[in-house]
Design a protein around this motif. Sequence first.
Motif, PDB file in Angstrom:
ATOM      1  N   PRO A   1       6.270 -65.957 -36.820  1.00  0.00           N
ATOM      2  CA  PRO A   1       6.535 -64.629 -37.375  1.00  0.00           C
ATOM      3  C   PRO A   1       7.164 -64.706 -38.762  1.00  0.00           C
ATOM      4  O   PRO A   1       7.840 -65.693 -39.071  1.00  0.00           O
ATOM      5  N   PRO A   2       6.942 -63.682 -39.557  1.00  0.00           N
ATOM      6  CA  PRO A   2       7.557 -63.664 -40.889  1.00  0.00           C
ATOM      7  C   PRO A   2       9.079 -63.555 -40.799  1.00  0.00           C
ATOM      8  O   PRO A   2       9.615 -63.186 -39.738  1.00  0.00           O
ATOM      9  N   GLU A   3       9.728 -63.868 -41.897  1.00  0.00           N
ATOM     10  CA  GLU A   3      11.191 -63.762 -42.002  1.00  0.00           C
ATOM     11  C   GLU A   3      11.673 -62.419 -41.429  1.00  0.00           C
ATOM     12  O   GLU A   3      11.102 -61.370 -41.736  1.00  0.00           O
ATOM     13  N   GLY A   4      12.687 -62.466 -40.589  1.00  0.00           N
ATOM     14  CA  GLY A   4      13.239 -61.215 -40.051  1.00  0.00           C
ATOM     15  C   GLY A   4      12.625 -60.810 -38.718  1.00  0.00           C
ATOM     16  O   GLY A   4      13.075 -59.854 -38.099  1.00  0.00           O
ATOM     17  N   PHE A   5      11.581 -61.528 -38.278  1.00  0.00           N
ATOM     18  CA  PHE A   5      10.939 -61.212 -36.994  1.00  0.00           C
ATOM     19  C   PHE A   5      11.032 -62.420 -36.066  1.00  0.00           C
ATOM     20  O   PHE A   5      11.248 -63.545 -36.533  1.00  0.00           O
ATOM     21  N   VAL A   6      10.854 -62.192 -34.772  1.00  0.00           N
ATOM     22  CA  VAL A   6      10.908 -63.296 -33.802  1.00  0.00           C
ATOM     23  C   VAL A   6       9.627 -63.271 -32.965  1.00  0.00           C
ATOM     24  O   VAL A   6       8.911 -62.262 -32.947  1.00  0.00           O
ATOM     25  N   ASN A   7       9.361 -64.369 -32.271  1.00  0.00           N
ATOM     26  CA  ASN A   7       8.224 -64.363 -31.346  1.00  0.00           C
ATOM     27  C   ASN A   7       8.489 -63.332 -30.252  1.00  0.00           C
ATOM     28  O   ASN A   7       9.608 -63.216 -29.739  1.00  0.00           O
ATOM     29  N   SER A   8       7.447 -62.593 -29.917  1.00  0.00           N
ATOM     30  CA  SER A   8       7.594 -61.567 -28.883  1.00  0.00           C
ATOM     31  C   SER A   8       6.248 -61.344 -28.223  1.00  0.00           C
ATOM     32  O   SER A   8       5.212 -61.780 -28.748  1.00  0.00           O
ATOM     33  N   GLU A   9       6.275 -60.679 -27.078  1.00  0.00           N
ATOM     34  CA  GLU A   9       5.005 -60.359 -26.413  1.00  0.00           C
ATOM     35  C   GLU A   9       5.062 -58.966 -25.814  1.00  0.00           C
ATOM     36  O   GLU A   9       6.061 -58.578 -25.211  1.00  0.00           O
ATOM     37  N   PRO A  10       3.992 -58.207 -25.998  1.00  0.00           N
ATOM     38  CA  PRO A  10       3.887 -56.909 -25.356  1.00  0.00           C
ATOM     39  C   PRO A  10       3.215 -57.089 -23.996  1.00  0.00           C
ATOM     40  O   PRO A  10       2.318 -57.922 -23.842  1.00  0.00           O
ATOM     41  N   LEU A  11       3.659 -56.338 -22.998  1.00  0.00           N
ATOM     42  CA  LEU A  11       2.985 -56.331 -21.691  1.00  0.00           C
ATOM     43  C   LEU A  11       2.861 -54.885 -21.243  1.00  0.00           C
ATOM     44  O   LEU A  11       3.765 -54.080 -21.503  1.00  0.00           O
ATOM     45  N   TRP A  12       1.761 -54.588 -20.592  1.00  0.00           N
ATOM     46  CA  TRP A  12       1.544 -53.207 -20.142  1.00  0.00           C
ATOM     47  C   TRP A  12       1.698 -53.121 -18.634  1.00  0.00           C
ATOM     48  O   TRP A  12       1.220 -53.999 -17.893  1.00  0.00           O
ATOM     49  N   LEU A  13       2.341 -52.044 -18.197  1.00  0.00           N
ATOM     50  CA  LEU A  13       2.456 -51.769 -16.764  1.00  0.00           C
ATOM     51  C   LEU A  13       1.234 -50.934 -16.386  1.00  0.00           C
ATOM     52  O   LEU A  13       1.021 -49.852 -16.948  1.00  0.00           O
ATOM     53  N   VAL A  14       0.442 -51.457 -15.461  1.00  0.00           N
ATOM     54  CA  VAL A  14      -0.823 -50.791 -15.113  1.00  0.00           C
ATOM     55  C   VAL A  14      -0.983 -50.744 -13.607  1.00  0.00           C
ATOM     56  O   VAL A  14      -0.404 -51.551 -12.871  1.00  0.00           O
ATOM     57  N   THR A  15      -1.816 -49.785 -13.181  1.00  0.00           N
ATOM     58  CA  THR A  15      -2.272 -49.792 -11.801  1.00  0.00           C
ATOM     59  C   THR A  15      -3.771 -49.531 -11.871  1.00  0.00           C
ATOM     60  O   THR A  15      -4.200 -48.546 -12.469  1.00  0.00           O
ATOM     61  N   GLY A  16      -4.574 -50.442 -11.338  1.00  0.00           N
ATOM     62  CA  GLY A  16      -6.017 -50.363 -11.566  1.00  0.00           C
ATOM     63  C   GLY A  16      -6.271 -50.394 -13.069  1.00  0.00           C
ATOM     64  O   GLY A  16      -5.726 -51.248 -13.771  1.00  0.00           O
ATOM     65  N   ASP A  17      -7.073 -49.426 -13.558  1.00  0.00           N
ATOM     66  CA  ASP A  17      -7.340 -49.361 -15.003  1.00  0.00           C
ATOM     67  C   ASP A  17      -6.410 -48.373 -15.702  1.00  0.00           C
ATOM     68  O   ASP A  17      -6.625 -48.018 -16.862  1.00  0.00           O
ATOM     69  N   THR A  18      -5.411 -47.892 -14.995  1.00  0.00           N
ATOM     70  CA  THR A  18      -4.532 -46.855 -15.558  1.00  0.00           C
ATOM     71  C   THR A  18      -3.294 -47.455 -16.205  1.00  0.00           C
ATOM     72  O   THR A  18      -2.554 -48.224 -15.581  1.00  0.00           O
ATOM     73  N   TYR A  19      -3.088 -47.063 -17.455  1.00  0.00           N
ATOM     74  CA  TYR A  19      -1.903 -47.478 -18.210  1.00  0.00           C
ATOM     75  C   TYR A  19      -0.724 -46.578 -17.820  1.00  0.00           C
ATOM     76  O   TYR A  19      -0.820 -45.353 -17.883  1.00  0.00           O
ATOM     77  N   LEU A  20       0.391 -47.197 -17.437  1.00  0.00           N
ATOM     78  CA  LEU A  20       1.586 -46.427 -17.056  1.00  0.00           C
ATOM     79  C   LEU A  20       2.691 -46.530 -18.095  1.00  0.00           C
ATOM     80  O   LEU A  20       3.488 -45.608 -18.254  1.00  0.00           O
ATOM     81  N   GLY A  21       2.771 -47.679 -18.758  1.00  0.00           N
ATOM     82  CA  GLY A  21       3.857 -47.875 -19.717  1.00  0.00           C
ATOM     83  C   GLY A  21       3.827 -49.292 -20.242  1.00  0.00           C
ATOM     84  O   GLY A  21       2.882 -50.041 -19.976  1.00  0.00           O
ATOM     85  N   ARG A  22       4.854 -49.643 -20.965  1.00  0.00           N
ATOM     86  CA  ARG A  22       4.830 -50.960 -21.615  1.00  0.00           C
ATOM     87  C   ARG A  22       6.223 -51.539 -21.747  1.00  0.00           C
ATOM     88  O   ARG A  22       7.222 -50.802 -21.727  1.00  0.00           O
ATOM     89  N   VAL A  23       6.262 -52.845 -21.909  1.00  0.00           N
ATOM     90  CA  VAL A  23       7.504 -53.529 -22.257  1.00  0.00           C
ATOM     91  C   VAL A  23       7.208 -54.426 -23.443  1.00  0.00           C
ATOM     92  O   VAL A  23       6.060 -54.790 -23.703  1.00  0.00           O
ATOM     93  N   SER A  24       8.264 -54.762 -24.158  1.00  0.00           N
ATOM     94  CA  SER A  24       8.137 -55.760 -25.208  1.00  0.00           C
ATOM     95  C   SER A  24       9.230 -56.784 -24.930  1.00  0.00           C
ATOM     96  O   SER A  24      10.390 -56.418 -24.731  1.00  0.00           O
ATOM     97  N   ILE A  25       8.840 -58.053 -24.869  1.00  0.00           N
ATOM     98  CA  ILE A  25       9.811 -59.108 -24.592  1.00  0.00           C
ATOM     99  C   ILE A  25       9.981 -59.970 -25.838  1.00  0.00           C
ATOM    100  O   ILE A  25       9.015 -60.571 -26.315  1.00  0.00           O
ATOM    101  N   ARG A  26      11.197 -59.944 -26.392  1.00  0.00           N
ATOM    102  CA  ARG A  26      11.509 -60.807 -27.530  1.00  0.00           C
ATOM    103  C   ARG A  26      11.956 -62.166 -26.980  1.00  0.00           C
ATOM    104  O   ARG A  26      12.852 -62.218 -26.120  1.00  0.00           O
ATOM    105  N   HIS A  27      11.331 -63.228 -27.467  1.00  0.00           N
ATOM    106  CA  HIS A  27      11.616 -64.549 -26.900  1.00  0.00           C
ATOM    107  C   HIS A  27      12.957 -65.107 -27.365  1.00  0.00           C
ATOM    108  O   HIS A  27      13.549 -65.956 -26.693  1.00  0.00           O
ATOM    109  N   THR A  28      13.418 -64.634 -28.506  1.00  0.00           N
ATOM    110  CA  THR A  28      14.744 -65.015 -29.006  1.00  0.00           C
ATOM    111  C   THR A  28      15.337 -63.792 -29.696  1.00  0.00           C
ATOM    112  O   THR A  28      14.630 -62.809 -29.927  1.00  0.00           O
TER     113      THR A  28
END
Length: 175
Positions: A60-87
């Motif tokens: 990541p560029p200066e000022g950012f960290v590695n992270s990953e988005p994950l979506w909360l789903v049931t079947g094909d339906t999107y319910l919400g999301r989380v973002s996990i910063r690794h540091t």
Amino acid sequence: MPILVPPAEQYRDSFLEAVREAQRTGSGLGDTLSADPAELERDFPAFLANLRRFEPPAVPPEGFVNSEPLWLVTGDTYLGRVSIRHTLNARLREFGGHIGYEIRPSVRRQGHATLALRLALERARTLGLTQVLVTCDVDNLGSRRVIEANGGEMEGEFHVADYEKAIRRYWIELN
Ligand SMILES: CC(C)(COP(=O)(O)OP(=O)(O)OC[C@H]1O[C@@H](n2cnc3c(N)ncnc32)[C@H](O)[C@@H]1OP(=O)(O)O)[C@@H](O)C(=O)NCCC(=O)NCCS
């Protein structure tokens, strides 16, 4: 039972509905409220790639960290999301923490955020994190309950630069 998955094309229609829903009601995180549905519709793969741009092995560029988005789903339906910063960097240590989340307006108050954070903590554990910082606005009662239900211990209430509201910082031990 909903699950957390990497964002994918399969959830496109439902995700677009959720963005429109958030914009109609004016309730969601900043990037959801500012997203352009027409642009997402035009090139969803580009949107997904951009969303996942800080996943390892990306540097990541200066000022950012590695992270990953994950979506909360049931079947094909999107319910919400989380973002996990690794540091954390200095700013995230103050405000933002390791994990952020959002549930689409039409499915709130059904326990989804509590589940999403629990699943995100399991993922954080597999990433090797032992202590997770989660922050929320002092007046975000729903988020406070979500964090406390997941074992959050409050560090305190703070004011941080460039943010008008008081925030709470919570730590969750992963063992
Ligand atoms: C905050 C948010 C994630 C909660 O999602 P949710 O799926 O409704 O949360 P849950 O259903 O798991 O609710 C957890 C608890 O909070 C309570 N709660 C949820 N929203 C609430 C609200 N607006 N006011 C008071 N309590 C609330 C629920 O009743 C539940 O209580 P319980 O533990 O006694 O059963 C959701 O409202 C949201 O996405 N808000 C916008 C984005 C945001 O604020 N993200 C968090 C940033 S820190």
